[in-house]
Design a protein around this motif. Sequence first.
Motif, mmCIF file in Angstrom:
data_model
loop_
_atom_site.group_PDB
_atom_site.id
_atom_site.type_symbol
_atom_site.label_atom_id
_atom_site.label_comp_id
_atom_site.label_asym_id
_atom_site.label_seq_id
_atom_site.Cartn_x
_atom_site.Cartn_y
_atom_site.Cartn_z
ATOM 1 N N UNK A 134 -9.503 -2.352 69.959
ATOM 2 C CA UNK A 134 -9.396 -2.760 68.558
ATOM 3 C C UNK A 134 -10.768 -2.715 67.889
ATOM 4 N N UNK A 135 -10.758 -2.438 66.599
ATOM 5 C CA UNK A 135 -11.981 -2.410 65.791
ATOM 6 C C UNK A 135 -12.760 -3.714 65.950
ATOM 7 N N UNK A 136 -14.073 -3.597 66.132
ATOM 8 C CA UNK A 136 -14.866 -4.800 66.387
ATOM 9 C C UNK A 136 -15.015 -5.682 65.155
ATOM 10 N N UNK A 137 -14.790 -5.155 63.962
ATOM 11 C CA UNK A 137 -14.848 -6.020 62.773
ATOM 12 C C UNK A 137 -13.773 -7.090 62.877
ATOM 13 N N UNK A 138 -12.559 -6.683 63.243
ATOM 14 C CA UNK A 138 -11.472 -7.652 63.410
ATOM 15 C C UNK A 138 -11.771 -8.589 64.577
ATOM 16 N N UNK A 139 -12.213 -8.038 65.689
ATOM 17 C CA UNK A 139 -12.472 -8.869 66.863
ATOM 18 C C UNK A 139 -13.604 -9.871 66.608
ATOM 19 N N UNK A 187 -3.819 -6.944 54.893
ATOM 20 C CA UNK A 187 -3.177 -6.225 56.008
ATOM 21 C C UNK A 187 -3.051 -4.735 55.715
ATOM 22 N N UNK A 188 -4.160 -4.127 55.303
ATOM 23 C CA UNK A 188 -4.088 -2.734 54.869
ATOM 24 C C UNK A 188 -4.184 -1.711 55.999
ATOM 25 N N UNK A 189 -4.395 -2.152 57.232
ATOM 26 C CA UNK A 189 -4.419 -1.185 58.334
ATOM 27 C C UNK A 189 -3.735 -1.797 59.554
ATOM 28 N N UNK A 190 -3.511 -0.972 60.569
ATOM 29 C CA UNK A 190 -2.769 -1.419 61.750
ATOM 30 C C UNK A 190 -3.544 -2.436 62.585
ATOM 31 N N UNK A 191 -4.842 -2.556 62.359
ATOM 32 C CA UNK A 191 -5.625 -3.579 63.057
ATOM 33 C C UNK A 191 -5.609 -4.888 62.286
#
Length: 379
Positions: free
Chosen positions: A73-78, A99-103
């Motif tokens: 998963x993208x580290x921005x979210x993590x 919620x504009x992307x799947x992450x």
Amino acid sequence: MYSINNLLDIFTDVANNPKKQLNKYLSENKKAIGCFPYYVPEELVQATGMVPFGIWGCRGTINAAKEYFASFYCTIAQMSLEMGLKGTLDGLSGVIATSLCDTLRPFTQNFRVAVPQLPFMFLAHPQNRREEYGIKYTISQYTNIKAKLEEISGVEITDERLKEAIDIYNKSRSERRRFVKLAGKHPEAITAVQRSAVLKSAHFMLKEEHTILLKELNDQLESFPVSNWKGVKVVTSGIVADNPRLLEIFQEHNIAIAADDVAHESRGFRIDVPYDEDPMRALALHFANQDMDVLLYDPEINKRPSHIVNMVKESNAEGVIILMMQFCDPEEIEFPSLKKGLEEANIPYIMIGVDQQMTDFGQARTSLQAFADLLAMRS
């Protein structure tokens, strides 16, 4: 009146110490609302008298958030979830997440469960944002957020208060667009690291405060003579480009940023909120008018390659540096078309993978040095 160095020091201190800035506002008895990417209508927060506080992850190591996300998963979210789990976001009176992307979709639900102490506001933007039904849906989503913000703040968001907030934000956007152009014209005065700090600090300051200081900086830059820059100029593209250690490599090899297509930077203030007698509709129209973003549905043929090509030409840049966020599916899917568009326009480019856990920049240094040499030979 501050000197340019004093102003840059102020922006840099805020950019590097967001917790210190948050504590400053809390000490002034202000409430703050965390705003995750993307396209949160911060004007609604501003209209309550609370502080919109940007959250785009942070540099560090992911530990606790690993329980909620797969490693790809993208580290921005993590890292954003990590901040909530570690208590870094304590002091906020709530958060708004989109919620504009799947992450971002699973991120919103994980955050809601993992950080229950923070009031959570979920915002679902429509992809069919330009049609009237899309605008009405956006208004309904913003109305839900408005009600929750009023509950948290105890302040009614009247049309007058919202119009005032929109005006404050439009002035901020205008001044930041002006800064980007001036920084591109005067790389001898504004380094890549300083440019990033000025733009990043806006996420952590009340916009009226940031605009006053930025206007002062811009006015001084405006008076500078034409730059005799001896290095090369590029356009940067990606989600975030705020790592000082990476940007210092730009400086080492005399690479100046003439313009950017970075979500954390210029994409966020590319256009103003249009005038409408109904300010809620004006905010919905602002989202409807957003364009040239990998996360936004485009019913036409992908226009972003030509958009970036035009940015290169208009800014007199000589190449493009694509800072590809690791495990960002939308950016990875777009890359072949962007690559094709740049090659057809005979514009040199380089792609560098980045994430917020990055500590080793040896490979990036080698690549950027070679790229700078290539651009210098072509110029």
